[in-house]
Design an enzyme around this catalytic site. Structure first.
Site, short mmCIF file in Angstrom:
data_model
loop_
_atom_site.label_atom_id
_atom_site.label_comp_id
_atom_site.label_asym_id
_atom_site.label_seq_id
_atom_site.Cartn_x
_atom_site.Cartn_y
_atom_site.Cartn_z
N GLU A 1 -42.93 34.96 68.05
CA GLU A 1 -42.28 36.25 67.84
C GLU A 1 -43.21 37.29 68.45
O GLU A 1 -44.04 37.88 67.79
CB GLU A 1 -42.05 36.50 66.34
N GLU B 1 -47.08 46.21 72.77
CA GLU B 1 -48.09 45.24 72.31
C GLU B 1 -48.47 44.25 73.40
O GLU B 1 -49.51 43.59 73.33
CB GLU B 1 -47.69 44.48 71.05
#
Length: 352
Positions: A130, A139
């Site tokens: 994930e 990110e």
């Protein structure tokens, strides 16, 4: 206060010597709580993992960024022969405890390491991760998943998710506008006092930088278009450094910006995790992108980026808006700069 973890049973292996700020942020239990409370996210991964392992039981699985160990334990419960659960933060020790408490220590091996530093004793059949952030790429964890694919996945192995795409649509953002801007001019909200001086500052903040918010489905004023998409079996790190695309939308009402969201898929079963405004809310919500370089004539007196109905004939004779979107990774960070440039599309000339 730092997270203090005590060992239980067999500890996780090969702890990194230091944690960067991104890795350290994943020691915050609130981050994991928000993900566990996201039922759309968790149910999609559970169902997809079960489907893949139903078709090919006994797989060897690699979970990149295991966190609490949830996906790794989903895989073990669904029939994986072995699961390597890699976690670079100190959450690895808690993941190991969770694996032990669920009676899965003989199947799940938690490795406290960056994926780039891991050495596995075998290739894997399935990589699950994930890795998605806000607007998909925030990110930049996708780089680690690509590394895992190139180094550990068997030639006929499976990626979960196996594809991803980013979508964009123009929005009126009425609810966000009321909540972030009109609030300051509502005497019921300001205890009967006048706080009008705050209003232009609120406008500036709303239109000057992206916001992570829940956008109402009814505020989407045109069908979305695909900004970017990738095949997780083929994508390279270079392809996610910078994304740019020009799109054209028909606009016939007030527009305050562009909404961005993403979808990921497990292609063999056509299963999709959709984070759009039309679907149940996820912890990713949507990204309301800032709009820059808009013609002055299209900015109303409050400074909001708008295309009001009364000016549409004059300033949008074609009824269309050009939307140039660029995402570029900030060097040396996991962040992206997001720019959305809106301009009216000139009316097509007709030969006399």
């Amino acid at each position: 206060m730092e997270l203090c973890i005590h060992d239980r049973g067999s500890g996780s292996r090969a702890a990194p010597s230091a944690e960067d700020p991104y890795t350290k942020s994943y020691c915050d239990l609130g981050v994991h709580q928000s993900m566990l409370r996201d039922r759309e996210r968790c149910q999609w991964y559970r169902n997809a993992i079960e489907q893949v392992l139903k078709e090919r039981p006994g797989m060897v699985v690699l979970d990149v960024g295991t966190g609490t160990g949830l996906l790794a334990m989903f895989a073990a419960r669904a029939g994986a022969r072995k699961v390597y659960a890699v976690e670079s933060s100190r959450m690895a020790s808690l993941a190991q405890m969770n694996v032990f408490d669920n009676g899965m220590s003989d199947i799940v091996d938690v490795l406290h390491s960056r994926i780039e530093d891991v050495k596995l004793p075998e290739k894997v059949d399935l990589i699950v991760s994930e890795w998605m952030g806000h607007y998909l790429l925030h990110e930049s964890m996708i780089d680690s998943v690509i590394f895992a694919r190139d180094n550990f996945l068997k030639e006929e192995g499976t990626m979960l998710p196996s594809s991803a795409r980013i979508l964009l649509a123009p929005v009126s953002a009425e609810r966000v506008w009321r909540d972030k801007v009109e609030f300051w001019s509502d005497p019921e909200e300001t205890w009967g006092l006048t706080l009008h001086a705050v209003h232009p500052v609120a406008v500036e903040q709303m239109v000057s930088s992206p916001m992570i918010v829940r956008v109402d489905e009814t505020d989407v004023i045109e069908l979305p278009q695909v900004l970017w998409e990738c095949d997780m079996y083929k994508i390279t790190p270079a392809e996610v450094r910078k994304i740019a695309k020009s799109m054209t939308f028909a606009v016939n009402q007030t527009m305050r910006g562009a909404c961005i969201w993403f979808e990921v898929s497990e292609d063999s079963s056509n299963s999709v995790l959709d984070t759009s405004p039309s679907k149940p809310e996820t912890h990713w919500k949507q990204t309301l992108g800032k709009c820059v370089d808009v013609m002055d004539a299209l900015i109303n007196n409050d400074g909001a980026v708008m295309f009001p109905e009364e000016v549409l004939p004059s300033f949008l004779p074609s009824g269309k808006v050009s939307c140039v979107t660029e995402m570029s990774r900030v060097h040396g960070t996991r962040q992206y700069n997001l720019m959305i440039d809106l301009k009216p599309v000139p009316e097509e000339r007709k030969d006399s």
